[in-house]
Design a protein around this motif. Structure first.
Motif: not given
Length: 357
Positions: A76-79, A101-103, A146-147, A152-154
């Motif tokens: 989610d581009a948060s961490q 990222i999911d808490g 969690h990705d 990520v590469a894309e």
């Protein structure tokens, strides 16, 4: 009179067109030669071995630094990696358990990620054997970022800057997971802490106070009654032996995490965890693999009282059940020595800081 001018004009246009074509060709097919990175290792530390298939380069290290602080590596581009490995905290997490990222919280305290170029294994249970392998896991981990690596590469391939940066670092037109972890590993190999007060003392540049010297003596003397016996596992100059030990934490809390046993399935490895470095220990709490101790005073008291017994208790914990019998004066001296391992230059080095700030 007009003929020569016409021919001159034609020639000039031809040269201009060819020049543009050559420039376009050079921009699209350039073969980049990365600049070798001059890694300076303090004299208080031994040289390091860099893998032949991932040499340090200026471009690769800087790219790795950017990726270390890049939140796009999470779903989610948060961490980013730095979310759990903060520079001011000695590249670890000041929380007992890091939150993804999911808490969702993990069940171990984040290990520091400096001076790992010398370490033959990584993680508390030693499940990775080099920095490249270590960098693979957090992206896919459902508790952490969690990705998945394809996604990520894309994201990186579609970015406005990263394709050029990867081209300059690896001479590639396509970003993949292998190159991402190589860049991250390059940056992490440069995270070297070796300029603490103890290092300067070792190099003859400063003197320790009487209290600090007393703590250094206690650190290096077998106990009980006479010393703290820290040096066996926290061996200078790394202040770790890079090995795995059961240090007397065996109870209901640690029995749910069997450490090295989870990797080896060897009964003798139950409740054994990697010895953490004591460098920058003043700022890298909480302590132990499960972060159970908030302060260094609590850590010292654990060893002073002897800890818990168990079938796999390390033989070096020969004072288990009895303790070290350190006086309050000696405990304060040991604490004063541990603080000499804090490297403020490293903790504030702009080369290791967030490049996006």
């Amino acid at each position: 009179m007009q003929k020569p001018s016409y021919y001159i004009l034609v020639v000039c246009l031809f040269i201009a067109v060819q020049s543009c074509r050559k420039t376009d060709c050079a921009n699209s097919d350039a073969n980049y030669e990365p600049t070798p990175y001059n890694l300076i290792v303090p004299s208080s530390l031994p040289p390091i071995d860099v893998p032949a298939d991932n040499p340090l380069t200026e471009e690769g290290v800087e790219l790795g630094r950017m990726l270390f602080y890049e939140p796009l590596l999470s779903a989610d581009a948060s961490q980013s990696c730095s979310s759990c490995h903060s520079q001011v905290d000695g590249f670890t997490d000041s929380s007992r358990y890091s939150t993804g990222i999911d808490g969702i919280q993990g069940d171990r305290n984040a290990m520091v990620v400096f001076n790992l170029a010398w370490s033959p294994t990584l993680f508390w249970d030693g499940r990775a054997v080099n920095l490249e392998q270590q960098a693979l896991e957090p992206i896919n981990n459902p508790i952490e970022m969690h990705d998945n690596w394809e996604n990520v590469a894309e994201k990186l391939n579609a970015h406005s800057d990263y394709p050029t940066l990867f081209k300059e670092a690896f001479n590639t037109d396509r970003i993949d997971s292998t190159l991402v972890i190589k860049a991250l590993a390059q940056f992490e190999r440069t995270l070297i802490s070796g300029n603490s007060k103890w290092d300067k003392f070792y190099r003859g540049e400063v003197v320790l106070s009487e209290q600090e010297l007393r703590g250094w003596d206690l650190f290096n003397i077998d106990g009980p009654f006479v010393g703290a016996d820290c040096f066996h596992c926290h061996t200078a100059p790394h202040f770790t032996d890079f090995e795995f030990h059961n240090n007397g934490l065996d109870d209901e809390l640690s029995a749910t995490d069997l450490g090295l046993f989870n990797v080896t399935q060897n009964e003798y490895d139950k409740a054994k965890f990697k010895t953490p470095t004591l460098r920058n220990i003043e700022v890298s709490g909480p302590y132990m693999h499960d972060g159970r101790f908030e302060t260094l005073e609590e850590v010292i008291e654990h060893y002073n009282t002897g800890g818990s017994n168990s079938p796999t208790l390390d033989p070096l914990m020969f004072h288990s059940g009895t303790g070290l019998f350190l006086s309050e004066v000696d405990k304060q001296a040991l604490l004063a020595f541990l603080r000499t391992l804090t490297d403020q230059e490293f903790l504030n080095n702009p080369k290791f800081s967030n490049p996006f700030q």
